[in-house]
Scaffold this motif. Structure first.
Motif, PDB file in Angstrom:
ATOM      1  N   ILE A   1       0.838  -1.199   0.000  1.00  0.00           N
ATOM      2  CA  ILE A   1       0.000   0.000   0.000  1.00  0.00           C
ATOM      3  C   ILE A   1       0.871   1.246   0.000  1.00  0.00           C
ATOM      4  N   ASN A   2       1.904   1.248   0.825  1.00  0.00           N
ATOM      5  CA  ASN A   2       2.783   2.409   0.930  1.00  0.00           C
ATOM      6  C   ASN A   2       3.505   2.686  -0.378  1.00  0.00           C
ATOM      7  N   ILE A   3       4.100   1.650  -0.965  1.00  0.00           N
ATOM      8  CA  ILE A   3       4.849   1.836  -2.207  1.00  0.00           C
ATOM      9  C   ILE A   3       3.939   2.301  -3.327  1.00  0.00           C
ATOM     10  N   ASN A   4       2.768   1.675  -3.456  1.00  0.00           N
ATOM     11  CA  ASN A   4       1.862   2.034  -4.548  1.00  0.00           C
ATOM     12  C   ASN A   4       1.152   3.362  -4.314  1.00  0.00           C
ATOM     13  N   SER A   5       1.202   3.864  -3.075  1.00  0.00           N
ATOM     14  CA  SER A   5       0.643   5.185  -2.781  1.00  0.00           C
ATOM     15  C   SER A   5       1.677   6.293  -2.910  1.00  0.00           C
TER      16      SER A   5
END
Length: 521
Positions: free
Chosen positions: A306-310
């Motif tokens: 979630i963090n990387i894709n956000s």
């Protein structure tokens, strides 16, 4: 591999916004894993805060999110049930110390030796585990206090809101990437549910379903700052005997999951984390957890995705996620409690789709059957048993397959030099698996007086190879002949003491070989 990565470059705004998104997704996971371990919800939330903050600040992989995890929670159950939560805190402290030692002694580099099929199986297995975990959100408590599957309008609204969340996450980036799509989806669905008073379960409903009926009315996610406290256990050998097995397993599971997640993010972002530093970061975080009332944890692949894709790339993303989570606990618990579970489930479903390596189906058709078997084996064990067991089994099976395939690869070309010596140009590794094939190559009875084994294209890998060479030298000696060895590596020379009386070593032309370097850590 891992082609779900979007190319947004990291900056302060992206790190802060992605941190908020991750903090929202951490809440139900931390609470759920706390119940799995048999401890209070706040112990899981404290763990998520401290693990996320410390590993983001001093760990070896910026952008990776750590917190309370299911893989470690299932290890804790027996200890908590038999001896209580204070023994768990002591075990977490000891596990953290072991992880620090693993980093100090630079053991993190060996995660680079995990074979590609094992990595694929790990990724696919975790994607399936994350998916199955979300299915629990489709259950409600009936009049008898038992969990049953949703039905009727509640199920339809749940499915519809999950679909809406996923649609926003997929479509919004086509219009703008100014804010994380996951954050917009969570806020939008929350406003829709409460604005229209829709029949949808929220985070607090999920928490209340896990506590006894007489506690449901008072349960809340509000808390206070964690405080320092030495685990209240006797400091003696009996306590060490109780907590050591659990601590060792916790340390191993935590490091394996964290380092494999680190490798995954390396692939996604085309950057490189530092495995040994991450070992130390995980160890410090778990040690602090034990002294401040947290259940410990490790890297979380779902929240990291979630963090990387956000857009979260830097340490600020993990630090902000941890601080925002603490802010929720201290000041904004009612706001978190009203978030619909459907929004968080939708976010995690997108993570599942992005995490699963769909290309593995095409890869399976193109690789040998042994690699395909290892891939499916690791995936299956990850789902039905445990991540650490799956990786260990996968590595062992891959090593055995490698040994079997290379056991038959040792061959030799022969020629006679100007002195009349017969030269065997050996090609292939000499180790326990290839010893029998190695012995069949030579003919001591019919060979000339002087025989040379040239190791320029070969290497002795273990004591079985040395023993085979020694036995071969004995056979030539019994025939009154001399065995000479050339181009043996300097590392192997120390293994040849047993044959030093009758084996000639040409050290002038010997190449130098190296194994895994500490620089890789």
């Amino acid at each position: 591999m891992f082609n779900n990565f979007n190319g947004t470059q990291g900056n302060v705004k992206n790190d802060l916004l992605s941190g908020i998104t991750v903090a929202l997704a951490l809440v139900p996971e931390a609470v759920a894993f706390a119940f799995v371990a048999g401890v209070e919800p706040m112990i899981g939330l404290y763990a998520a805060f401290m693990m996320g903050l410390i590993t983001s600040a001093i760990g070896g992989r910026p952008g990776m999110i750590s917190g309370a995890t299911g893989a470690m929670a299932v290890v804790m159950v027996a200890l908590v049930a038999q001896h209580g939560v204070q023994y768990l805190f002591a075990a977490v402290v000891l596990a953290g110390i072991l992880q620090i030692l693993a980093g100090v002694f630079k053991l993190g580099k060996f995660i680079r030796l995990v074979p590609y099929p094992v990595m694929l199986g790990f990724v696919n297995g975790l994607a399936i585990v994350i998916f199955l975990a979300q299915l629990g959100q489709f259950k409600v408590t009936n009049a008898l206090g038992d969990l049953t599957w949703m039905s009727g309008s509640m199920l339809y609204w749940m499915l519809g809101l999950v679909g809406l969340t996923m649609a926003i996450i997929y479509l919004l980036p086509k219009l703008t990437k100014a804010v994380p799509a996951s954050l917009v989806a969570i806020i939008s669905v929350t406003l829709l549910v409460h604005g229209l008073d829709l029949e949808a379960r929220t985070v607090i409903d999920f928490v209340r379903d896990m506590v006894p009926e007489n506690e449901k009315a008072t349960v809340t996610l509000a808390g206070e700052l964690p405080s320092f406290s030495i685990p209240m256990v006797p400091f003696n050998l009996d306590t060490l005997y109780i907590i050591l097995p659990t601590a060792i397993i916790l340390a191993l599971v935590g490091l394996i999951e964290s380092l494999l997640t680190l490798t995954l993010i390396d692939e996604m972002t085309d950057t490189r984390g530092r495995g040994n530093k991450e070992c130390v970061g995980q160890g410090v975080a778990n040690t602090v957890n034990g002294f401040f009332g947290g259940m410990g944890g490790c890297a979380m692949i779902g929240q990291s995705m979630i963090n990387i894709n956000s857009g979260g790339r830097g340490r600020l993303s993990g630090i902000s996620a941890a601080l925002v989570l603490l802010g929720f606990i201290l000041f904004a618990a009612p706001l978190i409690e009203m978030i619909p579970l459907a929004a968080l489930v939708g976010v995690m479903f997108v993570v599942v789709i992005g995490t699963f390596e769909w290309a593995s189906f095409r890869i399976i058709r193109g690789v040998n059957k042994e690699d395909a078997f290892v891939l499916f084996l690791v995936t299956g064990i990850t789902v039905i048993a445990d991540l650490a067991i799956a990786v260990v089994v996968g590595v062992i099976v891959s090593a055995l397959v490698f040994a079997w395939k290379h056991a038959t690869h040792i061959v030799a070309k022969t020629h006679t030099d100007e002195d009349g010596w017969k030269v065997y140009d050996l090609d292939g590794p000499l180790f326990f698996g290839s010893v029998s094939y190695f012995k069949d190559i030579f003919d001591p009875q019919n060979d000339p007086k002087d025989v040379v084994i040239d190791f320029k294209e070969s290497r002795i890998w273990d004591s079985s190879g040395i023993d085979a060479l020694d036995g071969l030298a004995d056979k030539y000696k019994a025939q009154g002949k001399t065995l000479h060895i050339r181009h043996i590596s300097s590392e192997c020379q120390t293994l040849l003491k047993k044959a030093s009386d009758y084996v000639e070593i040409n050290v002038n032309e010997d190449p130098r070989y190296r194994i895994v370097s500490d620089k890789l850590g």
